[in-house]
Design a protein around this motif. Structure first.
Motif, PDB file in Angstrom:
ATOM      1  N   MET A   1       0.834  -1.188   0.000  1.00  0.00           N
ATOM      2  CA  MET A   1       0.000   0.000   0.000  1.00  0.00           C
ATOM      3  C   MET A   1       0.882   1.256   0.000  1.00  0.00           C
ATOM      4  N   GLU A   2       0.280   2.432  -0.187  1.00  0.00           N
ATOM      5  CA  GLU A   2       1.061   3.653  -0.297  1.00  0.00           C
ATOM      6  C   GLU A   2       1.866   3.958   0.964  1.00  0.00           C
ATOM      7  N   ASP A   3       1.459   3.384   2.107  1.00  0.00           N
ATOM      8  CA  ASP A   3       2.206   3.615   3.347  1.00  0.00           C
ATOM      9  C   ASP A   3       3.235   2.521   3.611  1.00  0.00           C
ATOM     10  N   GLY A   4       3.432   1.610   2.655  1.00  0.00           N
ATOM     11  CA  GLY A   4       4.438   0.566   2.772  1.00  0.00           C
ATOM     12  C   GLY A   4       3.947  -0.737   3.355  1.00  0.00           C
ATOM     13  N   VAL A   5       2.729  -0.783   3.903  1.00  0.00           N
ATOM     14  CA  VAL A   5       2.171  -2.020   4.450  1.00  0.00           C
ATOM     15  C   VAL A   5       1.785  -2.956   3.311  1.00  0.00           C
ATOM     16  N   ARG A   6       2.121  -4.233   3.491  1.00  0.00           N
ATOM     17  CA  ARG A   6       1.814  -5.231   2.470  1.00  0.00           C
ATOM     18  C   ARG A   6       0.536  -5.988   2.845  1.00  0.00           C
ATOM     19  N   ILE A   7      -0.372  -6.103   1.856  1.00  0.00           N
ATOM     20  CA  ILE A   7      -1.627  -6.825   2.027  1.00  0.00           C
ATOM     21  C   ILE A   7      -1.478  -8.191   1.369  1.00  0.00           C
ATOM     22  N   ALA A   8      -1.769  -9.245   2.125  1.00  0.00           N
ATOM     23  CA  ALA A   8      -1.665 -10.610   1.603  1.00  0.00           C
ATOM     24  C   ALA A   8      -2.938 -10.958   0.837  1.00  0.00           C
ATOM     25  N   CYS A   9      -2.767 -11.521  -0.347  1.00  0.00           N
ATOM     26  CA  CYS A   9      -3.938 -11.920  -1.131  1.00  0.00           C
ATOM     27  C   CYS A   9      -3.610 -13.162  -1.944  1.00  0.00           C
TER      28      CYS A   9
ATOM     29  N   ASP B   1      -7.129   0.994   1.608  1.00  0.00           N
ATOM     30  CA  ASP B   1      -6.522  -0.235   1.092  1.00  0.00           C
ATOM     31  C   ASP B   1      -7.386  -0.852  -0.002  1.00  0.00           C
ATOM     32  N   SER B   2      -8.697  -0.877   0.201  1.00  0.00           N
ATOM     33  CA  SER B   2      -9.565  -1.475  -0.811  1.00  0.00           C
ATOM     34  C   SER B   2      -9.478  -0.703  -2.121  1.00  0.00           C
ATOM     35  N   TYR B   3      -9.419   0.607  -2.029  1.00  0.00           N
ATOM     36  CA  TYR B   3      -9.249   1.442  -3.222  1.00  0.00           C
ATOM     37  C   TYR B   3      -7.957   1.061  -3.955  1.00  0.00           C
ATOM     38  N   GLU B   4      -6.869   0.980  -3.213  1.00  0.00           N
ATOM     39  CA  GLU B   4      -5.578   0.684  -3.834  1.00  0.00           C
ATOM     40  C   GLU B   4      -5.525  -0.738  -4.382  1.00  0.00           C
ATOM     41  N   MET B   5      -6.130  -1.691  -3.675  1.00  0.00           N
ATOM     42  CA  MET B   5      -6.144  -3.079  -4.158  1.00  0.00           C
ATOM     43  C   MET B   5      -6.941  -3.196  -5.453  1.00  0.00           C
TER      44      MET B   5
END
Length: 531
Positions: free
Chosen positions: A1-9, A85-89
């Protein structure tokens, strides 16, 4: 994400090469547990049948929301950062080589609520949503029903479906110290009114422009029904509404719902002109009646209001604290109010709430509450739409709760009625709908309130003056139900039901039903079609 946090999918792709439309879903339900069966024991398995969607030519992207499952960051359900996050994903999925650039959202309950939360920001590549069984206001629909803390479901949801599973059933969880430390329950205790903590989680349905297929369930009184109805009424893009009846999780994978979704996604994500948008925009299941029926709008323009007035007269058919009556005619004179002390000494928590045991240990659901019951109906009555209880009441306490259940009482054969009486158990009655209001939260928002849908601000609770009579407008959640000829309509009233927080409230509550203060239930009655 833009803040550097990684979302697992996990990305599930069709075998066919090329680019495909994308279905996106995210929740805090551990994406790695998709092998669990979708059943009443695993209520969090609400993605739909992923394999079937992939076989139809969709890429299915299933993510753990921030701070849950294998995703980094801190969990804060439906919050601003999760919405971002949903927007970015969605935008990330749209530009992948396996994507045709069109993204839809899918899923039930949390997955459905997440769709409202994402769509109100209108991501450029979000082509459509289909929120299924999806509340839209975390304060009003989920946590504080009418300002009353709904402890039963909330305690189960957070402790069992969320936090408990992450620590007891997910050995692969990240071992960092801040994992799942957010305390949802502590926060809702700290924020009992509709303050800034909740405002971003009252999803701005009016801002949603993307095509919306809102799918609700008449039994969704615990959280979701109002969100689906309000979503259909308030979103501004192309839209459809389907309201079903039964177990929503089971229905999600049955043919009627799934095929309706297939046609929806084919139209908006694959560009197939299959006629779905030429059909009537509303389909509702008429419970206890004809089943599914198409309509042109919600609420129904042809519905007419009918009032049922509370009365001190006895119905003669219910074993309750008062056995009051409901009448189609307004009171013409004075009468003594109906009063009771709350909490009744026979109520229990933990236990059975306001249901008490009879002489032989069988459940008696009405003996220690107030009831008001109509005469038998002389013809079928369809009630479809919003309802409101206009109640005049006082209390010896500075606050109290009003928990309302609308019931359908069918006539019983004499031998069956005699058996229930012998066994000292309450005869069966079917719950049609319900409403809630904390007395100190009675203030209305005039801009959002309509005659049939009171909207309470929940921002500045005002205590009662003991002994003073106040008018209360109690929203009873919309329904679609046919009361059959010979049946009776019953209104149950109590301050506690075993699923809410009563706390230290105690006192004598009085309800008024005279000409000056005619407490009454307003129904949305649908006229019979002319032959």
């Amino acid at each position: 994400m833009e803040d550097g946090v990684r979302i697992a999918c996990d990305v599930y792709r069709p075998k066919a090469p090329g680019s495909h439309p994308v279905l996106y879903a995210h929740a805090p339900y551990i994406k790695d547990s998709v092998d669990l069966p979708s059943s009443g024991m695993y209520r969090y398995r609400e993605t739909g049948n992923i394999a079937r969607w992939v076989s139809r030519g969709y890429v299915y992207v299933h993510a753990d929301v921030r701070g849950s499952g294998k995703s980094e960051g801190s969990f804060f359900p439906w919050g601003d950062r999760e919405q971002r996050d949903s927007y970015e994903m969605i935008e990330w999925a749209a530009v992948q080589p396996w994507s045709n650039g069109k993204v839809g959202m899918i899923g039930e309950s949390y997955y459905g609520m997440a769709q409202w939360a994402a769509a109100m920001h209108n991501p450029p590549h979000l082509a459509c949503i289909a929120p299924y069984d999806a509340g839209a206001d975390v304060y009003r629909h989920f946590v504080y029903k009418g300002g009353i803390l709904a402890t039963g479901f909330n305690n189960h949801w957070f402790n069992n479906s969320i936090r408990g599973r992450h620590f007891l059933d997910f050995p692969e969880r990240p071992k960092r110290g801040d994992y799942m430390t957010y305390d949802f329950q502590l926060d809702y205790y700290r924020h009992p009114t509709f303050d800034e903590h909740w405002k971003s989680r009252r999803f701005d349905l009016r801002a949603i422009k993307v095509p919306t297929f809102s799918i609700g369930n008449w039994e969704g009184l615990q959280v979701h029904l109002l969100g689906n109805l309000q979503g259909f009424m308030q979103t501004s893009g192309p839209k459809k509404l389907l309201v079903n009846s039964g177990d929503p999780q089971k229905l999600f994978q049955e043919d009627l719902i799934e095929q309706s979704l297939v046609r929806w996604y084919e139209y908006w994500l694959k560009g197939m002109d299959n006629g779905t948008m030429k059909e009537p925009p509303v389909r509702i299941y008429v419970r206890n009646g004809e089943g599914y029926r198409d309509e042109q709008e919600w609420p129904l323009k042809r519905a007419e209001t009918r009032n049922l007035y509370l009365s001190a007269g006895r119905s003669g058919v219910v074993d309750s604290l008062n056995d009051g009556a409901l009448s189609w005619t307004s009171p013409r004179g004075g009468s003594n109010p109906t009063s009771y002390y709350s909490p009744d000494p026979a109520w229990t928590i933990p236990g059975t709430g306001n249901t008490v045991p009879g002489r032989f240990g069988l459940s008696h659901t009405t003996r220690k509450i107030l009831t008001f019951t109509s005469p038998p109906l002389d013809q079928d009555l369809e009630v479809t739409g919003p309802l409101v209880l206009n109640l005049w009441a006082s209390s010896t306490a500075a606050d109290t709760h009003f928990i309302v259940n609308l019931m359908d009482m069918a006539p019983l054969p004499p031998d069956v009625a005699a058996a229930f009486k012998l066994l000292d158990a309450s005869p069966p009655a079917r719950r049609v709908t319900a409403g809630w209001l904390k007395a100190s939260h009675r203030a209305l928002d005039p801009e959002r309130t309509t005659p049939l849908s009171p909207y309470h601000t929940h921002t500045d609770p005002q205590p009662l003056k003991p002994g003073t009579v106040y008018p209360f407008a109690i929203e009873v959640w919309p329904t679609c139900w046919v009361f059959k000829a010979g049946h009776r309509i019953r209104l149950d009233l109590a301050s506690f039901d075993g699923q809410t927080h009563l706390g230290h409230l105690r006192g004598t509550d009085s309800f008024y039903h005279d000409a000056e203060r005619p407490s009454h239930l307003v129904l949305s009655a649908v006229p019979k079609k002319q032959a």
